[in-house]
Design a protein around this motif. Structure first.
Motif, mmCIF file in Angstrom:
data_model
loop_
_atom_site.group_PDB
_atom_site.id
_atom_site.type_symbol
_atom_site.label_atom_id
_atom_site.label_comp_id
_atom_site.label_asym_id
_atom_site.label_seq_id
_atom_site.Cartn_x
_atom_site.Cartn_y
_atom_site.Cartn_z
ATOM 1 N N ALA A 158 0.840 -1.210 0.000
ATOM 2 C CA ALA A 158 0.000 0.000 0.000
ATOM 3 C C ALA A 158 0.870 1.254 0.000
ATOM 4 O O ALA A 158 0.597 2.216 -0.718
ATOM 5 N N LYS A 159 1.946 1.222 0.778
ATOM 6 C CA LYS A 159 2.854 2.369 0.842
ATOM 7 C C LYS A 159 3.571 2.573 -0.494
ATOM 8 O O LYS A 159 3.719 3.708 -0.954
ATOM 9 N N ASP A 160 3.995 1.493 -1.139
ATOM 10 C CA ASP A 160 4.653 1.596 -2.446
ATOM 11 C C ASP A 160 3.701 2.190 -3.488
ATOM 12 O O ASP A 160 4.099 3.059 -4.274
ATOM 13 N N ILE A 161 2.450 1.714 -3.497
ATOM 14 C CA ILE A 161 1.467 2.237 -4.448
ATOM 15 C C ILE A 161 1.248 3.722 -4.202
ATOM 16 O O ILE A 161 1.188 4.520 -5.140
ATOM 17 N N LEU A 162 1.162 4.119 -2.930
ATOM 18 C CA LEU A 162 1.019 5.535 -2.583
ATOM 19 C C LEU A 162 2.204 6.346 -3.085
ATOM 20 O O LEU A 162 2.041 7.409 -3.682
ATOM 21 N N ASN A 163 3.405 5.839 -2.871
ATOM 22 C CA ASN A 163 4.612 6.563 -3.284
ATOM 23 C C ASN A 163 4.702 6.730 -4.798
ATOM 24 O O ASN A 163 5.204 7.747 -5.277
ATOM 25 N N VAL A 164 4.213 5.757 -5.551
ATOM 26 C CA VAL A 164 4.300 5.818 -7.013
ATOM 27 C C VAL A 164 3.156 6.634 -7.612
ATOM 28 O O VAL A 164 3.353 7.373 -8.569
ATOM 29 N N THR A 165 1.945 6.509 -7.038
ATOM 30 C CA THR A 165 0.755 7.089 -7.672
ATOM 31 C C THR A 165 0.154 8.278 -6.928
ATOM 32 O O THR A 165 -0.661 8.999 -7.493
#
Length: 91
Positions: free
Chosen positions: A40-47
């Protein structure tokens, strides 16, 4: 891969109007919970959009990322039993 167009047999993790949810079974290993949080954190950081993390299978709808392990996730085990998920290569 970041795509801006719709493709058959694919689903969007993030689009202009929605974000896929992440589901894991609370009965699964602690590592599964941590993996879901990190994803979830990775998706937030990318998008710039954060997926909702769901642990109750009565709230499942829309595009869904399922995180879990065979034998410890009731949903994954059901998908395997219903022949909707083939896990032969990882058994």
């Amino acid at each position: 891969m970041i795509e801006s167009k719709h493709r058959k047999n694919y689903f969007s993790i993030v689009s202009a109007t929605s974000t896929a949810n992440i589901y894991y079974d609370k009965a699964d290993f602690k590592l599964i919970q941590k993996s879901s949080e990190l994803l979830a954190k990775d998706i937030l950081n990318v998008t710039g959009k954060k997926p909702q993390i769901i642990t109750s299978d009565d709230k499942l709808s829309g595009n869904l990322i399922i995180v879990g392990s065979v034998g410890n996730s009731a949903l994954i085990d059901k998908l395997v039993a219903d022949k909707k998920l083939n896990v032969d290569s990882i058994r």
